[in-house]
Design an enzyme around this catalytic site. Structure first.
Site: not given
Length: 551
Positions: A227, A339
């Site tokens: 991330s 995601e």
């Protein structure tokens, strides 16, 4: 899902919940570990700042909370990281340092805001019986550049299985890490907009100077993150001042890109106004006089993210990668297959307010601008059970297209291994599990596959949680650790007892699809077939549509 896996999952989840209630799932709370005859008799190690004494666990040693830079407080707030002070004697390194200042969150241990700034420390984990120079993996945590800490990651199973040294790092977050004002740029040519990223480089320099004494090889360092940590990795790929600090890079569920200095200044000005310093005669003096608690409170209404500037980050990483002007090292790059399911859940159903049809259209128009009508036609509400599902599907498509573009761009310049974590049947982390037990709205949310962060538990324990994986998922975990360990050691994930993983090429678009198989006797499957090379990424994420849109 097979009946066997369903039954195993129910049993494992109930057992998991029971252990949580008993407080038995946090590996950091266990008692003393058994001693191994192969372990060194002392965990005292010399560093450039002084000696540190760590602790021994069952199959590894660990040194926690080692300062790699000076405390960025008082007059040092909003300055580039400076060397940590030397100390005499032996410093205790058996406890984590404080986390960097940040708001509260939904993850275990983050129920309350953190207001500590003396936080620039790292943790070192070394397999027992270390001899010679081992590969080193430096992990940069995620958290949107406003949350998280190095201690979130417990890499013991990775260390034990791969024989690698792992280093986890804290870095400054939010406005304390990324404020960008002309007053700061006047004060110093470097740091404004990217203090937190410079912290990461300071940690990497500490590794270069010290890791040999822990058994690691400073010439064999991989940086990796997930991330915001993954985006940080790409930023370091593009940074001229990071050259030579690492030999490989791992980008998990992240992007390449940093906003302009002008955009960062706009965010910073909004923060200055929110905290009450915009009319001060000396803005920096006003800001430095504010307690960390006020900064953390203000950032929740005026967030500040990294921006370009200085000698370290002069160019947008997206531009640097696109032109080949970056630190060219082998890269492993990928994502989960849903995601954006997490962000839809977090912004709507988690709050008890599922997305409405009107909100869906508003989100699409805000995200896709001139292409919004085409997106609404391609992802009509009539094709989905809920607006949230439609939004997740559209976001998954556009995100996957951006990732595929990055895969292709990197592969032009350097060996690139692309993957998708496709174990859609995986259990989610405790944060989500407990929320779903309390809310029917949350419990019924369709994530659409493996969501952001679902893959982390397969590589190491995350947030003190040992996940309730079934046998096939544990096999997948072993497989992924082998892949990542080999990549960290050699720059190539391939080896025995795992499916061959080809380098990414735009000609084939082939990537590694990581998933567990159902090895019930009736299935006829075998663990070796769980993960496989796939050329269906375009089809699965409707990428022909996204390719057809205007830039």
């Amino acid at each position: 899902m097979s009946r066997r896996r369903i039954n195993a999952r129910i049993g494992a989840t109930l057992a998991f919940a029971g252990l949580l209630g008993l407080g038995l799932m946090n590996p950091l709370s266990t008692g003393a570990s058994a001693q191994s005859s192969e372990r060194p008799t002392s965990t005292v190690v010399e560093t450039t700042n002084g000696k540190v004494k760590g602790g021994s666990r069952t199959n590894y040693d660990q040194w926690l909370g080692i300062p790699y830079a000076a405390s960025p407080t008082a007059a040092q707030r909003w300055t580039a990281p400076k060397p940590a002070a030397k100390w005499k004697g032996v410093r205790d390194a058996t406890r984590f340092s404080d986390r960097c200042a940040q708001p509260s969150g939904w993850d275990p241990g983050y129920e309350n805001p953190t207001t500590t700034e003396d936080c620039l420390a790292l943790n070192v984990y070394v397999p027992e019986g270390t001899k010679g120079r081992l590969p080193v993996l430096v992990w940069i945590h995620g958290g949107g550049y406003f949350g998280g800490a190095g201690q979130d990651t417990d890499p013991r199973k990775f260390v034990e299985q791969t024989g690698s040294v792992v280093v986890t790092v804290n870095y400054r977050l939010g406005p304390l890490g990324f404020l960008n004002l002309p007053e700061l740029r006047t004060e110093s040519a470097n740091g404004a907009g990217n203090y937190g990223l410079l912290d990461q480089q300071a940690a990497l320099r500490w590794v270069q100077s010290n890791i040999t004494n822990f058994g690691g090889n400073p010439k064999n360092v991989t940086i990796a993150g997930q991330s915001a940590g993954a985006s940080s990795v790409c930023a370091q790929l593009a940074s001229p001042t990071a050259k030579g600090l690492f030999a490989r890079a791992g980008i998990m569920s992240g992007s390449c890109g940093i906003q302009s200095a002008a955009a960062g200044e706009t965010q910073s000005r909004a923060f200055v106004k929110e905290i009450g310093c915009s009319t001060a005669s000396d803005v920096l003096a006003c800001l430095r006089a504010k307690p960390a608690s006020a900064i953390v409170a203000a950032q929740q209404k005026a967030a500040v993210r990294p921006s370009l500037g200085g000698a370290a980050f002069p160019t947008d990483p997206a531009v640097a990668v696109g032109t080949g002007k970056f630190n060219r090292v082998p890269v492993v790059l990928g994502q989960t297959n849903s995601e954006r399911g997490l962000s839809t859940f977090q912004n709507y159903d988690y709050l008890g307010k599922p997305m409405t049809a009107a909100q869906y259209e508003t989100e699409v128009r805000g995200a896709y601008g001139a292409n919004a009508d085409k997106v609404l036609a391609e992802y009509p509400l009539s094709a989905y059970k809920t607006p949230g599902e439609a939004w997740t599907s559209a976001q998954n498509g556009s995100t996957s297209y951006a990732r595929q573009q990055l895969m292709g761009t990197l592969s032009r310049w350097t060996p690139t291994y692309a993957y998708e974590f496709a174990e859609s049947d995986t259990p989610h982390f405790t944060s989500i599990f407990l929320i779903q037990q309390k809310s029917e709205t949350a419990r019924n949310f369709p994530f659409g596959g493996a969501i952001h962060v679902d893959d982390l538990g397969y590589i190491w324990n995350y947030l003190g949680q040992t996940m309730p994986y079934d046998d096939d998922q544990l096999e997948l975990s072993e497989q992924m650790i082998r892949y990542w360990g080999r990549f960290a050691a050699t720059g190539d994930p391939n080896g025995t007892r795992t499916p061959a993983w080809p380098k990414y090429s735009t000609r084939t678009g082939a990537l590694m699809s990581l998933s567990a198989c159902d090895t019930a006797p009736s299935s006829g499957a075998s663990p070796a077939a769980c993960s496989k090379v796939s050329t269906r990424f375009d089809e699965e994420h409707n990428l022909d549509f996204w390719k057809s849109l205007s830039p």
